[in-house]
Design an enzyme around this catalytic site. Structure first.
Site, PDB file in Angstrom:
ATOM      1  N   ILE A  97      39.578  38.585  40.070  1.00 53.09           N
ATOM      2  CA  ILE A  97      41.012  37.950  39.557  1.00 53.09           C
ATOM      3  C   ILE A  97      41.111  36.679  40.290  1.00 53.09           C
ATOM      4  O   ILE A  97      41.370  36.581  41.539  1.00 53.09           O
ATOM      5  CB  ILE A  97      42.118  39.099  39.843  1.00 53.09           C
ATOM      6  N   CYS A  98      41.187  35.519  39.587  1.00 56.52           N
ATOM      7  CA  CYS A  98      41.539  34.220  40.160  1.00 56.52           C
ATOM      8  C   CYS A  98      43.041  34.124  40.042  1.00 56.52           C
ATOM      9  O   CYS A  98      43.868  34.738  39.051  1.00 56.52           O
ATOM     10  CB  CYS A  98      41.106  33.153  39.482  1.00 56.52           C
ATOM     11  N   GLN A  99      43.726  33.711  41.179  1.00 59.03           N
ATOM     12  CA  GLN A  99      45.345  33.511  41.382  1.00 59.03           C
ATOM     13  C   GLN A  99      45.646  32.362  41.806  1.00 59.03           C
ATOM     14  O   GLN A  99      45.006  31.713  42.646  1.00 59.03           O
ATOM     15  CB  GLN A  99      45.775  34.922  41.890  1.00 59.03           C
TER      16      GLN A  99
END
Length: 140
Positions: A97-99
Site C-alpha cells: 500500500i503506497c501512502q
C-alpha cells in the site's frame, strides 16, 4: 443548430475553459484506472495490514513523515522510489500500500511499482488525511 453555433463562436473562451476544467477534473481518476491502480480506503487498508501482512510505503517528504506516519510504514520519498525498487523485491508477493498526504503521489508511486512488476499494489485513498479522519493511529 445555427443558434448553438453562434453561441459557441461568441463564447469560445467560456467553452474552452469548460473543456480544460473537465479534462483536469477527469485526469486524476482516469489515469489511476488506466494504470490499473486500485485505491483502498483506510478500513480496507487496515484489513490488508492485519490479515494479509501488507507493507506500507509512505512516499511523502521527510518533514511530512516527521509530523506523523502510519505504524510500521517504510519511508521512501516519491523522488527516491525508483532507486529502492530492488530493495523492495522481497515484498513482491505481498500486498503493498503506497501512502502520501492525500492520495495523488501514492497513485504515482503505485503506478511505478506496478510497472516494475508488483501485482498486489494499492494507493491509500485520501492518504494520511483520510487515515487520521478515520481515527486510526499514527506514529512519530
Amino acid at each position: 443548430m445555427g443558434e448553438l453555433l453562434q453561441f459557441l463562436q461568441a463564447q469560445w473562451m467560456l467553452v474552452l475553459s469548460a473543456i480544460v476544467v473537465l479534462v483536469l477534473l477527469l485526469r486524476g481518476p482516469l489515469s489511476r484506472r488506466i494504470a490499473g491502480i486500485e485505491e483502498v480506503d483506510p478500513s480496507a487498508a487496515v484489513h490488508l495490514i492485519n490479515h494479509e501482512d501488507a507493507v506500507i510505503i509512505d512516499v511523502r517528504e521527510q518533514e511530512e513523515w516527521s509530523r506523523g506516519h502510519l505504524p510500521n510504514a517504510r519511508h521512501i520519498p516519491l523522488g527516491d522510489l525508483s532507486k529502492y525498487v530492488k530493495d523492495l523485491e522481497r515484498h513482491r508477493g505481498h500486498h503493498v500500500i503506497c501512502q502520501c498526504a492525500s492520495g495523488m503521489r501514492s497513485a504515482r508511486a503505485a503506478a511505478l511499482l506496478k510497472k516494475a512488476g508488483f501485482d498486489k499494489i494499492y494507493s491509500l485513498k485520501g492518504g494520511i488525511h483520510a487515515w487520521r479522519g478515520a481515527g486510526l493511529p499514527v506514529e512519530k
